[in-house]
Design an enzyme around this catalytic site. Structure first.
Site, PDB file in Angstrom:
ATOM      1  CE  LYS A 185      45.643  42.467  42.455  1.00 21.81           C
ATOM      2  NZ  LYS A 185      46.245  41.105  42.514  1.00 21.81           N
ATOM      3  CG  ASP A 216      43.197  33.041  25.488  1.00 27.34           C
ATOM      4  OD1 ASP A 216      43.486  34.134  26.026  1.00 27.34           O
ATOM      5  OD2 ASP A 216      44.004  32.403  24.796  1.00 27.34           O
ATOM      6  CB  CYS A 275      52.852  40.538  41.643  1.00 28.71           C
ATOM      7  SG  CYS A 275      52.509  38.940  40.943  1.00 28.71           S
TER       8      CYS A 275
HETATM    9  N1  SAM Z   1      43.679  38.597  40.050  1.00 24.68           N
HETATM   10  C1  SAM Z   1      44.046  37.388  40.759  1.00 24.68           C
HETATM   11  C2  SAM Z   1      43.889  37.618  42.247  1.00 24.68           C
HETATM   12  O1  SAM Z   1      44.021  38.761  42.705  1.00 24.68           O
HETATM   13  O2  SAM Z   1      43.634  36.647  42.969  1.00 24.68           O
HETATM   14  C3  SAM Z   1      45.457  36.934  40.406  1.00 24.68           C
HETATM   15  C4  SAM Z   1      45.634  36.750  38.924  1.00 24.68           C
HETATM   16  S1  SAM Z   1      47.169  36.010  38.468  1.00 24.68           S
HETATM   17  C5  SAM Z   1      48.274  37.323  38.632  1.00 24.68           C
HETATM   18  C6  SAM Z   1      46.978  35.871  36.738  1.00 24.68           C
HETATM   19  C7  SAM Z   1      45.955  34.854  36.310  1.00 24.68           C
HETATM   20  O3  SAM Z   1      45.825  34.926  34.889  1.00 24.68           O
HETATM   21  C8  SAM Z   1      46.340  33.414  36.606  1.00 24.68           C
HETATM   22  O4  SAM Z   1      45.332  32.805  37.367  1.00 24.68           O
HETATM   23  C9  SAM Z   1      46.437  32.746  35.227  1.00 24.68           C
HETATM   24  O5  SAM Z   1      45.983  31.416  35.213  1.00 24.68           O
HETATM   25  C10 SAM Z   1      45.525  33.632  34.413  1.00 24.68           C
HETATM   26  N2  SAM Z   1      45.776  33.616  32.949  1.00 24.68           N
HETATM   27  C11 SAM Z   1      46.886  33.216  32.290  1.00 24.68           C
HETATM   28  N3  SAM Z   1      46.709  33.345  30.962  1.00 24.68           N
HETATM   29  C12 SAM Z   1      45.456  33.831  30.782  1.00 24.68           C
HETATM   30  C13 SAM Z   1      44.679  34.151  29.641  1.00 24.68           C
HETATM   31  N4  SAM Z   1      45.170  34.004  28.411  1.00 24.68           N
HETATM   32  N5  SAM Z   1      43.419  34.603  29.829  1.00 24.68           N
HETATM   33  C14 SAM Z   1      42.912  34.762  31.075  1.00 24.68           C
HETATM   34  N6  SAM Z   1      43.602  34.464  32.192  1.00 24.68           N
HETATM   35  C15 SAM Z   1      44.855  34.011  32.040  1.00 24.68           C
END
Ligand code: SAM
Length: 336
Positions: free
Chosen positions: A144, A192, A264
């Site tokens: 994205k 985070d 998703c």
């Molecule tokens: N936006 C990305 C794309 O289009 O390529 C996909 C994102 S994926 C749905 C969600 C992401 O959030 C993962 O890479 C995960 O590691 C990350 N994530 C999980 N917990 C998180 C946190 N507390 N803070 C930030 N990112 C986090």
């Protein structure tokens, strides 16, 4: 012969479906989605029906490929959306065709990115303009972020990712698609996301929260069923994390700024309920009507009926095998 081979490969893929996950989804989604779950289910468990969109990289435009895709029956994503930048070119296959992925080569920009076309809707819903300060709170692997940069030239783009391994993947994606002068307005952070609001309060014009979620497509094909069972058990914790990420994103948004939340998964608990919780607990946040997107995009996407005007749920259907993708749009009130 071809049909036999296809049937064989479908049987092979079918074997990889994770039973624990499918049983859980059957229980939950037949309740939440009624009969449409059967159609959605057929698509989700049949990777041979999945479609892949080809997002062109405007920084290394593939003119030759464009001709080729026309000949192969691809067409562009409808440009009649309320907001659709001319600089964004995405080709959709009518059939479940899949282009090969390009290999990463240092120093060479890739020409296209393969994605689920519904992933563009949260990006488009942000209505980016040149010069804006933008936050992609959960950014890896970077699909994205790359799409955001096809729409406009932000003044500042912060791509954040919590998982250190996935941060590497994110950096590589950015390096593969974005030319050096633009890389200079992009910063990658490893916070985070729940701490971002306090770290950068009221900084961004636009924020994308593409939240960690149940990720229905990939969970259904988990190869380790013990891990999958564990995930299913811990699934109830996801909405708590999602609400916390949203609250932090709202803090990081400047008054008057726009936020898009996406997942998703089809799960109501991670979608509508998360948005309702935030709307009912923060009087500074207003829902933004995005029903116009559903009206103008019905040729390319199928949407589930919704009673929330600020949100949409793309559901996969044969020939429009995009989604699941939930998108909600919110605005932070200006201070009076
Ligand atoms: N936006 C990305 C794309 O289009 O390529 C996909 C994102 S994926 C749905 C969600 C992401 O959030 C993962 O890479 C995960 O590691 C990350 N994530 C999980 N917990 C998180 C946190 N507390 N803070 C930030 N990112 C986090």
């Amino acid at each position: 012969m071809l049909t036999r081979l296809k049937a064989k490969s479908e049987r092979k893929l079918a074997k990889q479906i994770c039973r624990v996950v499918l049983d859980q989804f059957d229980k939950q989604y037949s309740k939440e989605l009624g009969d449409s779950w059967n159609t959605i289910r057929d698509i989700l468990i049949s990777p041979s029906l999945w479609q892949y969109a080809v997002l062109f990289n405007r920084f290394n435009y593939p003119f030759e490929l464009e001709k080729d895709l026309y000949l192969r029956g691809y067409r562009t994503l409808q440009g009649s959306l309320p907001y659709y930048p001319k600089s964004m070119k995405c080709y959709l296959s009518r059939t479940p065709d899949r282009m090969p992925s390009e290999r990463h080569q240092t120093g060479n920009l890739k020409k296209y990115y393969l994605l689920n076309a519904a992933s563009l809707l949260p990006v488009l819903a942000l209505e980016l303009s040149d010069g804006e300060a933008v936050l992609d709170l959960c950014a890896a692997p970077g699909g994205k972020s790359v799409a955001l940069l096809q729409c406009a030239y932000p003044g500042y783009l912060l791509c954040n990712e919590y998982d250190s391994l996935r941060v590497r993947w994110l950096r590589q994606t950015l390096e593969s698609f974005i030319p050096q002068p633009l890389i200079n307005v992009i910063k990658v952070s490893e916070l985070d996301g729940r701490a971002m609001g306090d770290a950068q309060p009221e900084t961004f014009d636009k924020v994308l929260v593409d939240a960690p979620c149940s990720n229905d497509r990939s969970w259904l094909f988990s190869s380790d069923s013990q891990k999958a069972a564990c995930r299913i058990q811990q699934r109830n914790n996801l909405p708590v994390l999602q609400v916390e990420l949203l609250r932090s994103a709202i803090k990081a948004l400047r008054p008057g700024g726009l936020l898009v939340y996406s997942t998703c998964t089809l799960s109501k608990a991670e979608n509508q309920d998360v948005i309702s919780e935030v709307l009912s607990s923060d009087s500074n946040i207003m829902p933004v009507d995005i029903s116009g997107i559903a009206r103008t995009c019905s040729q390319d996407f199928t949407f589930a009926p919704s009673n929330q005007k600020c949100s949409l749920l793309v559901i996969p259907e044969k020939g429009k095998a995009w989604g699941p993708m939930y998108i909600a749009k919110l605005k932070k009130q200006k201070k009076s």
